[in-house]
Design an enzyme around this catalytic site. Structure first.
Site, mmCIF file in Angstrom:
data_model
loop_
_atom_site.group_PDB
_atom_site.id
_atom_site.type_symbol
_atom_site.label_atom_id
_atom_site.label_comp_id
_atom_site.label_asym_id
_atom_site.label_seq_id
_atom_site.Cartn_x
_atom_site.Cartn_y
_atom_site.Cartn_z
ATOM 1 N N GLU A 168 35.191 49.113 33.872
ATOM 2 C CA GLU A 168 36.657 49.015 33.920
ATOM 3 C C GLU A 168 37.326 48.924 32.542
ATOM 4 O OE1 GLU A 168 37.801 45.855 36.549
ATOM 5 O OE2 GLU A 168 36.926 46.831 38.288
ATOM 6 N N TYR A 296 39.773 46.903 45.042
ATOM 7 C CA TYR A 296 39.957 45.640 45.765
ATOM 8 C C TYR A 296 41.233 45.635 46.604
ATOM 9 C CZ TYR A 296 36.195 43.822 42.903
ATOM 10 O OH TYR A 296 34.961 43.634 42.328
ATOM 11 N N GLU A 356 32.037 48.571 42.945
ATOM 12 C CA GLU A 356 32.501 47.218 43.268
ATOM 13 C C GLU A 356 33.531 47.284 44.387
ATOM 14 O OE1 GLU A 356 34.059 44.706 40.135
ATOM 15 O OE2 GLU A 356 32.407 45.223 38.795
HETATM 16 C C1 GAL Z 1 36.349 43.392 38.564
HETATM 17 C C2 GAL Z 1 35.324 42.997 37.512
HETATM 18 C C3 GAL Z 1 34.335 41.991 37.990
HETATM 19 C C4 GAL Z 1 34.938 40.928 38.889
HETATM 20 C C5 GAL Z 1 35.819 41.544 39.964
HETATM 21 C C6 GAL Z 1 36.545 40.555 40.860
HETATM 22 O O1 GAL Z 1 37.495 43.838 37.954
HETATM 23 O O2 GAL Z 1 34.607 44.131 37.089
HETATM 24 O O3 GAL Z 1 33.704 41.443 36.858
HETATM 25 O O4 GAL Z 1 35.532 39.956 38.181
HETATM 26 O O5 GAL Z 1 36.783 42.361 39.369
HETATM 27 O O6 GAL Z 1 37.727 40.136 40.313
#
Ligand code: GAL
Length: 453
Positions: A168, A296, A356
């Site tokens: 990121e 997310y 992720e």
């Molecule tokens: C992403 C990051 C992770 C973790 C996740 C949850 O942006 O790569 O390290 O923190 O968010 O917030």
């Protein structure tokens, strides 16, 4: 409707992700150097609960047991990052053999358990010695990153096939060099634009080095991506949403694809020209084997002429009467579908992997058990959208949950629990949450079908 893991295809890669600073601890032992996060957390006002990750999950000492849990949960792929300052304490120069030994044991420990390692080179923990010389704002970082990448390739490349260059870049340059709420805590447009440009160059440089060193490597890099909607259909809101889309979703992938920076839609970034040297445009390009999508939530944007540069702002989810996580992020499963479709539409993107996706909700341990059904539902709903995209022809070939175990969540400290495993930070006891048991059942058998709620 229901689905099983087999609906995603036999070869679909299921996994779980972590990052070195968030879990390893052991911040100053066995020769490790100081990273920007080690230093940043010393100012406790920067972290919500005043905490740090000097010890964290103490993964450095507990990793064998944690790998046993990954095995027990039938998770076939494990993504982790290399702490640059553990293997090169000063960022360049002297190599710390004990650091190399640790990652060798970690990689071997994965392979012995039939877990495939996926390595991220840079997940935000720059050696402080390099930050002292300007860090990502100094073009010298290209040489520093070359040394680090070459060392990783030569030390681990005989056993690691799957690599990601950066985690990121938008977040570590935006939060670290523009807003100042992540390490190294610097602010302002010139810090941001120089860091952004050098990160873009390192993204492709690191990939080229791996390609030269390791013929069979599968090389990707990861991006934070959120679907963006305008607050209203008013043309000013729509234009503001487009600017945010260019900033948050397009700024780093487009140069990698050979399209250059999206300057027409993000006029402020034109000042990057100050940092560009002849041939940089072509240097930014690399033919990645896969693109890591990290999603997310979605963002809603409205126009606001008072806000410098962007002339718009993100409308916080808690002002929008929508379902929330404890990060104050909206639960919006369709966002992952939208970003997969968006990235798949780029010519030159060969393969997408969700590197992720996950969630933090309020949770308590009751009689040794964490009943996090809401996390299970979240994952099921997002996975359903991944499957929908795949069925419509998007070449998405993997899904990694964030994250294995509750850990240090950057500026949020220990206030956010994203893990499949509960960590007791006093005793280092691990308890597999109900979501962990669910993931195991899902991965284990074709018969477990998800009911999408
Ligand atoms: C992403 C990051 C992770 C973790 C996740 C949850 O942006 O790569 O390290 O923190 O968010 O917030």
């Amino acid at each position: 409707m229901g689905y099983s893991k087999f609906d995603f295809g036999e070869d679909f890669q299921w996994g779980v992700s972590t990052a070195a600073y968030q879990i390893e601890g052991a911040h100053n032992i066995h020769g490790k150097g100081v990273s920007i996060w080690d230093k940043f957390v010393q100012n406790s006002s920067k972290i919500k609960d005043g905490s740090h990750a000097d010890v964290g999950c103490n993964f450095y000492e507990h990793f064998e047991k944690d790998l046993d849990i990954i095995r027990e949960l039938h998770i076939p792929n494990y993504r982790f990052s290399i702490a640059w300052s553990r293997i090169l304490p000063n960022g360049i120069g002297e190599v710390n053999q004990k650091g190399i030994d640790f990652y060798n044991r970690l990689i071997d420990g994965c392979l012995e358990r039939n877990i495939t390692p996926w390595v991220t080179l840079y997940h935000w923990d720059l050696p402080q010695a390099l930050e002292d010389q300007g860090g990502w704002t100094n073009r010298e970082i290209l040489n520093w990153f070359e040394e680090f990448t070459t060392l990783c390739a030569r030390s681990f490349g005989d056993r690691v096939v799957n690599w990601m260059i950066l985690n990121e870049p938008m977040v570590f340059t935006g939060a670290g060099y523009f807003l100042g709420y992540h390490a190294p805590g610097r602010k302002g447009m010139s810090n941001f634009l120089s860091a952004m440009h050098h990160a873009t160059l390192c993204q492709s440089l690191g990939a080229r080095i791996l390609r030269n060193e390791l013929e069979d490597a599968k090389i990707g890099t990861t991006f934070s991506c959120s679907h963006i909607d305008p607050m209203t259909n008013d043309e000013k809101d729509v234009a503001a949403a487009n600017r945010f889309d260019a900033l948050l979703n397009r700024l780093f992938i487009e140069p990698a694809l050979g399209l250059g920076y999206p300057l027409d839609d993000l006029p402020i970034a034109k000042r990057v020209e100050k940092y560009m040297m002849p041939h940089d445009e072509s240097r930014m390009h690399f033919d990645f084997d896969f693109i890591g999508v990290q999603n997310y939530t979605r963002e809603v944007v409205k126009s606001n002429w008072m806000i410098p540069y962007m002339k718009g702002q993100i409308v916080n989810a808690d002002e929008r009467n929508v379902p929330l996580t404890t990060m104050n992020w909206e639960v919006y499963p369709k966002s992952i579908y939208n970003v997969l479709k968006k990235f798949d539409a780029y010519e030159g993107v060969k393969e997408l992997i969700v590197t992720e996706n996950g969630v933090a909700f309020p949770e308590t341990v009751v009689e040794g058990r964490i009943k996090d059904l809401d996390r299970v539902q979240f994952i099921q709903q997002y996975l359903h959208q991944v499957l929908k995209a795949q069925r419509e022809g998007v070449n998405v070939t993997g899904y990694f949950l964030w994250t294995l175990l509750d850990n240090f969540e950057w500026a949020e400290g220990y206030t956010q629990r994203f893990g499949l495993i509960h960590t007791d930070f006093d005793t280092q006891e691990r308890i597999i949450k109900d979501s962990g048991h669910w993931y195991k059942r899902f991965l284990q058998s074709a018969k477990v079908r998800n009911l999408v709620v």
